[in-house]
Design a protein around this motif. Structure first.
Motif, short mmCIF file in Angstrom:
data_model
loop_
_atom_site.label_atom_id
_atom_site.label_comp_id
_atom_site.label_asym_id
_atom_site.label_seq_id
_atom_site.Cartn_x
_atom_site.Cartn_y
_atom_site.Cartn_z
N VAL A 102 23.32 37.40 -9.57
CA VAL A 102 23.90 38.75 -9.62
C VAL A 102 22.84 39.78 -9.26
O VAL A 102 21.79 39.84 -9.89
N PHE B 297 22.65 33.95 -12.29
CA PHE B 297 23.90 33.70 -11.57
C PHE B 297 23.83 34.27 -10.15
O PHE B 297 24.83 34.32 -9.46
N ILE C 172 31.54 37.81 -13.22
CA ILE C 172 30.65 36.67 -12.96
C ILE C 172 31.49 35.40 -12.76
O ILE C 172 31.24 34.62 -11.83
N ALA C 173 32.51 35.22 -13.60
CA ALA C 173 33.36 34.04 -13.46
C ALA C 173 34.04 34.03 -12.09
O ALA C 173 34.12 32.98 -11.44
N PHE D 257 38.61 40.43 -19.13
CA PHE D 257 38.06 39.27 -18.41
C PHE D 257 39.02 38.85 -17.30
O PHE D 257 38.65 38.73 -16.14
N TYR E 21 31.77 39.53 -17.75
CA TYR E 21 31.95 38.08 -17.69
C TYR E 21 33.01 37.69 -16.67
O TYR E 21 32.86 36.69 -15.95
N ALA F 276 34.64 32.08 -6.56
CA ALA F 276 34.65 32.37 -5.12
C ALA F 276 33.42 31.79 -4.43
O ALA F 276 33.34 31.80 -3.21
N LYS F 277 32.48 31.31 -5.23
CA LYS F 277 31.21 30.80 -4.70
C LYS F 277 30.52 31.86 -3.83
O LYS F 277 29.94 31.57 -2.79
N LEU F 278 30.62 33.09 -4.26
CA LEU F 278 29.94 34.18 -3.57
C LEU F 278 29.11 34.96 -4.59
O LEU F 278 29.54 35.14 -5.72
N PRO F 279 27.96 35.44 -4.17
CA PRO F 279 27.16 36.24 -5.11
C PRO F 279 27.80 37.61 -5.39
O PRO F 279 28.54 38.14 -4.57
N SER G 202 32.91 35.37 -9.42
CA SER G 202 31.89 35.07 -8.41
C SER G 202 31.63 33.56 -8.35
O SER G 202 31.45 32.99 -7.27
N VAL G 203 31.67 32.92 -9.51
CA VAL G 203 31.50 31.46 -9.53
C VAL G 203 32.69 30.80 -8.83
O VAL G 203 32.53 29.89 -8.02
N THR H 260 38.75 27.74 -20.78
CA THR H 260 37.98 26.74 -20.05
C THR H 260 38.11 27.08 -18.57
O THR H 260 39.07 27.75 -18.16
N MET H 261 37.13 26.63 -17.82
CA MET H 261 37.07 27.06 -16.43
C MET H 261 38.30 26.62 -15.62
O MET H 261 38.64 27.23 -14.61
#
Lengths: 618, 357
Positions: A288, A286, A253-254, A387, A250, A259-262, A256-257, A423-424
Motif C-alpha cells: 500500500v 501489502f 486492502i482486501a 468493509f 481493511y 484484484a491483485k493490484l497495489p 486490493s488483494v 473468511t476470504m
C-alpha cells in the motif's frame, strides 16, 4: 428482574438485558479512551454493542466549560442491538459541565455517577451552576452515586512518585474501575493494554493500573449495586471490534488483494477521515502506497495518476474536501479510470461541524460536478459494513472503469461494533484484465467499449504498442482523440450515463423485510440503518405493521427499487439531512415519499423515529 | 507481451515490461503521434516539440515507458503530439497527477509540460511540493509571460505594469522569478533555456533526463500572438551574444562578445556584472552546479529581474537527493521484510478477537 447466581463469594448481580452508559468529562479527562477500554472489555465479555463517541472539534476547549465536554456512549446487551442507545441509563459525569451538558439525556430514575471532587466553586461557575446540584435536591429523580474520584485516585497512586497533578490524570481509570466492577467487566484486557501503551513510562502505567484497581475495589467495598448483562447469543465465528474507518481501510486492502493490484492512497488530513490514512499507511507490507498530499486536489490528482499507471487509486476526505475534489472527479469521469473517493460525511456547509455526523453529501455525490458527470455511489450502513462497501466500490470501479464515491459518515467512522470476521472465500472476485493487444487492426483505441459493461480498456504504461493519450477534453467515441463534434458529444454523454446505469444489472436487488401486509415502508440509506431497524422493532412490538428497506447503492439504484417502493401505500424516508434521498426518489420514481429529517450532528434515536413514523404513517 | 495480471506481486509494480528499445532503433517519427498540431503559426511551442521529438529516440528509453502529463493551456496540448503514453489533465494539477504516476511506477519516465499560468498560478502549490518531494519528474515550464489560451491576460510571470486585457491600466503585481521559486522549493535540478536555442535546448533537456528526481526546466517561449517579442533581448542576434549568460559547471561565468563581461561576487554575497578586464579573470565567479547549498544558484537566479537584460541560461543546480518513489518502494520492501508479506486474514484478526461457538 431475576437474581442470577454468580461466582461463589460474590454478591448476586442484578440481571439486565441491556445498558446504555455515557462517560462524560472534560476533553482532557480521557473520556474517549475510557469509553474505548470499556468497549473493548465488553466486546471481550461477549455482549453485542454499539458506540457513539461525541467530542468537540477543538483539541482542548477551555477546561471545565460546556464546549469542552467530551462524551462516549456505549449500548451493550445480551441480544443483537442496532444503535448506540437513545438515552443513557447510566451517566458518568467527571465534572459539573459534563453533568450539565448530558443530564437532559439521562433516563428518569437513571444512575448518575459523579466525581464529587470536581463539584467545587470554580467548576460550578464555569458550568453556569449557581448552586451545587449535588446539594440542592435538583437531581432527586436520579440514583446518585457520589465518588470523590480525584482524592481516591491521588490516594491510590501514592508511592509511584508522581506529582499530585500527574496522579490526578488517572482518575478516568478509577471511574472505569468502578463501572467495570458494577457491570462485571474484566480488568485484565485493560491492564494489559495500559502496560503495553505505557511500556516506556512504567510510572504512568503503574499509576493507571492502581487507579483502575482502586476503582474496582471501591465498587465492591462501597457495596454499589452490581449488575449483569449476559453475553449475547451471536452467530458462531471469530469476532473483533471495528469502527467504520478501520473497516474501510481493511476493505480497501482486501479488495486490493482480490484484484491483485497495489493500492495507492492520496489523502489530505481532515476530520473525521484521517484515520483511514493513518490505518492504510501502516500496511506497507501489502504494497500500500500512501501519500499525504499538499492539498485535497493533489490527493485526488495523485490517485488518478496512480490509476492511470495501473494501481487502485484511492482518495479519502470529508466535508469541504469533497468540494475541492469535484473538478478532479470530473476528470476521472472523462478519463474513465478506476478511482475510489471515500467521503466521510460531516455537518456542513463550509467547515460546519467537523466532528458531528450528517448525511448531507448525497446530492453532492450525485450531482456535484459541472456538466453531465455521472458517478456510481455506494453507501455503508454500519461500521462493519464499511468493509463490504469498500470492497464493492473497488469492484465496481475496476469492472466499469469509473470513479466511484463511497459514502460513510462521522457516526459510522468513529462508532464501533463487534464484527464477525469474514473468511476470504466470502469476498467477491475482482478480475482485472489490462489490455495487452491492439484492438482495431494494429491500432489501440482507448475508448472502444466492452459490449456488456461499456467499460473502456485499461492499458497501462509499460505495455508496448498501446501508447495512447487521454484527457479531459471530449473524446471521439472509440479512438479517444479530441473531438468537438456535436453528435459525438451527445453519444459520449449518453454512453457515460449508460455505463453507470448498466451497473444496476450487477448489484444486489433492494430487499425489504417486515410484515407481509404492511402498507408503510421505511426506506433508508447509510448510517440510519440501526435507528430505523430499532424503531421498526418498537413499532412491531406495538402491533403496528411496518416494512423496512435500506439502499446500499444510491447510483444507480437497484433495478427493482421502483417495484419495491410501489408495493407500499406510503414510503417514509428518514435522513440526517433535509431530504436528499427523498428528492431523488420522488424525481426518479414519481413517488410521494415523506421525509423525516434531522441535522443535529447526532444519529436518530429509535424513539424519536418511532414517534415520527407513527405520525406520518397514519 | 508480458502484460497480464498474474500473481500478487504487489511490490514489483504492475506489469512492468523490460526495455524493448535497443533492439530496433527508434526515430523521431516513432515519437510523433497522428494528431494534427494546432498551435498558432509561429508559436514557440513548435520548436520545443520538435526538440523533444528529436531528442526522444536518442535517449534509448522505450516509448511505452514514457508518460507525458499536462494541465491546461496552450502548452498542455503537448502530450497529444507525442506517441507515448499521455494524460492531458486539468488546470494546474499536472504535477499532482504525475506524482501519482511516478510514485506508483518508479520504472516509468514521466514528463510534465506546463505553461507559466498552469505551473505558477493555479498549480503553484503542486509544483513546489513535487519539487520538495523530489519526485522523479521532468518538469518543463514553457514561460511566455502571458495567458495565451484564454486570449491574453497577464500571467504570474508578466512584468509589473504590463498592459493586458485584464490590466488595461497596467499590472500591479510583482512577477515570480521561476528559477528562484524552484530553488526555494528545494528543487534538486533547476535549469533555463529558450525555444530558439536549437542546440542549448536539447542539451539542457538531456541533462534533465540524466538527473533522477525532480528536474525543473524553464523554457522561455515566445507567444507571437499575445506577447510577441517578450524575449527579444535574448533572442535577437545582438541579444544572443550580448545578453545570454551560459552557465557551465566549473567555468568562470562570462558572456558577451569575446567573453568580455563576467560575474563577480562581492564579500556581502551580492553578484555584479563587470567588465572582465577591469577586475581580472581570476576574480570572475566559477559556476558550481553541484554545490549542496543553493545560495549561489539563487544569487544567479536574481542576476536578472526579467529576460530584458543579461540572463543566465543553463543548469543552475544539479544535486542528488533520495527520489520520492524510490524511497517509498524501499519502505514497502523493508516493511515486507520486517512483517512478512501482507496476509489479509492475519490483518483482520489483529490482536483483539474473541470466538463465539
Amino acid at each position: 428482574m431475576t437474581q442470577a447466581p454468580t461466582k461463589q463469594g460474590e454478591r448476586r448481580r442484578q440481571e439486565l438485558d441491556r445498558v446504555v452508559i455515557r462517560f462524560a468529562g472534560d476533553s482532557g479527562d480521557g473520556m474517549q479512551l475510557t469509553g474505548e477500554r470499556f468497549t473493548s472489555a465488553t466486546a471481550f465479555f461477549g455482549n453485542d454493542l454499539a458506540t457513539l463517541p461525541d467530542f468537540p472539534a477543538e483539541i482542548r476547549a477551555p477546561a471545565g466549560t460546556i464546549p469542552g465536554v467530551s462524551a462516549f456512549q456505549i449500548h451493550f446487551a445480551d441480544y443483537d442491538i442496532l444503535t448506540p442507545g437513545d438515552q443513557p441509563s447510566v451517566l458518568v459525569a467527571m465534572n459539573p459541565a459534563a453533568l450539565k451538558a448530558n443530564l437532559e439525556d439521562l433516563q428518569h430514575g437513571g444512575l448518575l455517577i459523579v466525581n464529587s471532587d470536581a463539584f467545587e466553586k470554580r467548576n460550578l461557575e464555569k458550568a453556569g451552576y449557581e448552586a451545587n446540584p449535588l446539594d440542592d435536591g435538583s437531581l432527586s429523580v436520579f440514583q446518585i452515586v457520589q465518588i470523590p474520584m480525584t482524592k481516591l485516585t491521588v490516594e491510590a497512586v501514592k508511592g509511584t512518585g508522581l506529582s499530585k497533578k500527574e496522579a490526578q490524570r488517572s482518575k478516568n481509570m478509577l471511574a472505569l474501575g468502578v463501572i467495570s466492577w458494577m457491570y462485571g467487566r474484566p480488568l485484565d484486557p485493560t491492564i494489559e493494554w495500559l502496560e503495553k501503551k505505557f511500556a516506556k513510562k512504567p510510572g504512568i502505567a503503574q499509576a493507571n493500573v492502581l487507579a483502575l484497581r482502586a476503582g474496582h475495589a471501591f465498587g465492591e467495598t462501597a457495596e454499589l449495586t452490581a449488575y449483569e448483562v449476559k453475553p449475547a447469543v451471536l452467530a458462531p465465528g471469530t469476532y473483533r471490534r471495528v469502527n467504520g474507518n478501520q473497516a474501510v481501510a481493511y476493505g480497501l486492502i482486501a479488495a486490493s488483494v482480490q484484484a491483485k493490484l497495489p493500492l495507492f492512497l492520496g489523502s489530505y488530513p481532515i476530520t473525521p477521515a484521517s484515520d483511514i490514512l493513518h490505518e492504510l499507511s501502516r500496511h506497507k507490507n501489502f504494497g500500500v502506497r500512501t501519500v499525504q498530499a499538499e492539498d485535497e486536489i493533489a490527493a485526488i490528482g495523485m490517485a488518478i495518476g496512480a490509476s492511470f499507471a495501473g494501481h487502485i487509486g484511492i482518495t479519502t476526505t470529508s466535508g469541504p474536501g469533497l468540494d475541492l475534489k469535484s473538478e478532479s472527479l470530473g476528470l476521472a469521469v472523462a478519463l474513465e479510470l478506476p478511482l475510489i473517493l471515500v467521503d466521510i460525511q460531516r455537518g456542513g456547509p463550509s467547515t460546519g461541524l467537523p466532528t458531528k455526523t450528517e448525511q448531507s453529501d448525497l446530492l453532492h455525490a450525485m450531482y456535484g460536478r459541472h456538466g453531465e458527470s455521472p458517478v456510481p455511489i455506494v453507501a455503508a450502513y454500519s461500521a462493519s459494513s464499511c468493509f463490504w462497501a469498500a470492497v464493492e466500490a473497488v469492484r465496481l470501479s475496476i469492472t466499469y472503469m469509473t470513479p466511484v464515491i463511497l459514502l460513510t459518515d462521522g457516526y459510522l467512522a468513529t462508532g464501533a461494533e463487534p464484527w464477525r470476521l469474514p473468511t476470504m472465500d466470502k469476498l467477491p472476485q475482482i478480475p482485472v484484465r489490462f489490455a495487452t493487444q491492439p484492438n482495431v487492426g494494429d491500432q489501440f483505441w482507448p475508448y472502444l467499449r466492452d459490449d456488456v459493461t461499456l467499460a473502456r480498456p485499461w492499458a497501462i504504461p509499460g505495455t508496448p504498442g498501446l501508447e495512447h493519450r487521454i484527457g479531459g477534453l471530449e473524446k471521439a467515441d472509440g479512438t479517444g482523440n479530441i473531438s468537438y463534434d456535436p453528435e459525438n458529444h451527445q453519444l459520449m454523454t449518453e454512453m457515460r450515463a449508460a455505463k453507470v446505469k448498466a451497473i444496476e444489472e450487477d448489484i444486489e436487488p433492494l430487499e425489504w423485510r417486515g410484515d407481509e401486509d404492511a402498507r408503510v415502508l421505511v426506506l433508508g440509506w447509510g448510517s440510519t440503518y440501526g435507528s430505523i431497524g430499532a424503531a421498526c422493532r418498537r413499532l412491531r412490538a406495538r402491533d403496528i405493521k411496518i416494512a423496512q428497506a435500506h439502499l446500499k447503492h444510491l447510483n444507480p439504484f437497484p433495478k427493482n427499487t421502483g417495484q419495491v417502493l410501489r408495493r407500499f401505500d406510503k414510503v417514509i424516508i428518514p435522513e440526517m439531512n433535509t431530504g436528499q434521498l427523498a428528492k431523488l426518489i420522488r424525481a426518479e420514481f414519481l413517488i410521494d415519499a415523506k421525509s423525516i429529517t434531522k441535522v443535529k450532528g447526532l444519529p436518530f434515536r429509535a424513539g424519536e423515529l418511532e414517534e415520527k413514523i407513527v405520525e406520518l404513517a397514519s | 507481451m508480458t502484460q497480464s495480471n498474474e500473481g500478487p506481486s504487489f511490490l514489483e509494480g504492475v506489469g512492468i515490461t523490460e526495455a524493448t528499445g535497443g533492439v530496433t532503433t527508434l526515430t523521431r517519427k516513432d515519437f510523433t503521434s497522428d494528431q494534427e498540431v494546432r498551435w498558432c503559426p509561429g508559436c514557440g511551442d513548435y520548436a520545443i516539440l520538435a526538440a523533444v521529438q528529436s531528442l526522444m529516440p536518442d535517449l534509448g528509453i522505450p516509448r511505452e515507458k514514457i508518460v507525458f502529463v499536462s494541465g491546461i493551456g496552450c502548452a498542455a496540448r503537448f502530450p497529444y503530439y507525442l506517441d507515448t503514453y499521455g494524460v492531458h489533465g486539468i488546470h494546474g494539477r499536472a504535477p499532482a497527477i504525475a506524482t501519482g504516476i511516478a510514485t506508483a511506477r518508479p520504472d516509468l519516465h514521466v514528463w510534465v509540460v506546463m505553461g507559466d499560468g498552469d505551473a505558477l498560478s493555479i498549480g503553484g502549490n503542486h509544483l513546489i511540493h513535487a519539487l520538495r518531494r523530489n519526485v522523479n519528474l521532468k518538469l518543463l515550464m514553457f514561460n511566455n509571460q502571458i495567458y495565451g489560451l484564454t486570449k491574453g491576460q497577464y500571467s504570474p510571470t508578466s512584468e509589473k505594469g504590463k498592459i493586458t486585457k485584464s490590466t488595461p491600466f497596467g499590472s500591479l503585481e510583482t512577477p515570480f522569478n521561476p528559477i528562484s521559486v524552484a530553488l526555494g522549493a528545494e528543487a534538486t535540478f533547476v535549469a533555463r533555456t529558450m525555444d530558439v536555442e536549437r542546440k542549448h535546448l536539447p542539451k539542457v533537456l538531456r541533462r534533465a533526463v540524466a538527473h533522477r528526481g525532480s528536474a525543473f526546466v524553464e523554457i522561455y517561449q515566445n507567444c507571437n500572438i499575445f506577447n510577441d517579442g517578450a524575449f527579444m533581448a535574448l533572442s535577437s542576434k545582438e541579444g544572443a551574444t550580448g545578453n545570454r549568460i551560459y552557465l557551465e559547471h566549473g567555468k568562470p561565468i562570462r558572456f558577451g562578445p569575446d567573453g568580455a563581461r563576467g560575474v563577480v561576487m562581492h564579500p556581502d554575497g551580492q553578484l555584479e556584472i563587470v567588465d572582465v578586464a577591469s577586475v581580472g579573470e581570476d576574480k570572475i565567479l566559477l559556476h558550481d552546479e553541484y554545490r549542496d547549498n543553493p545560495s549561489l544558484a539563487f544569487a544567479l537566479s536574481r542576476l536578472a529581474d526579467g529576460p530584458t537584460q543579461p540572463t543566465p541560461m543553463g543548469v543552475f543546480r544539479d544535486v542528488d537527493r533520495p527520489v520520492y518513489g524510490d524511497a517509498m518502494e524501499h519502505q514497502l520492501h523493508a516493511a515486507a521484510e520486517r512483517q512478512g508479506p501482507g496476509e489479509i486474514e492475519r490483518l483482520l484478526h489483529g490482536s483483539d478477537t474473541w470466538t463465539v461457538d
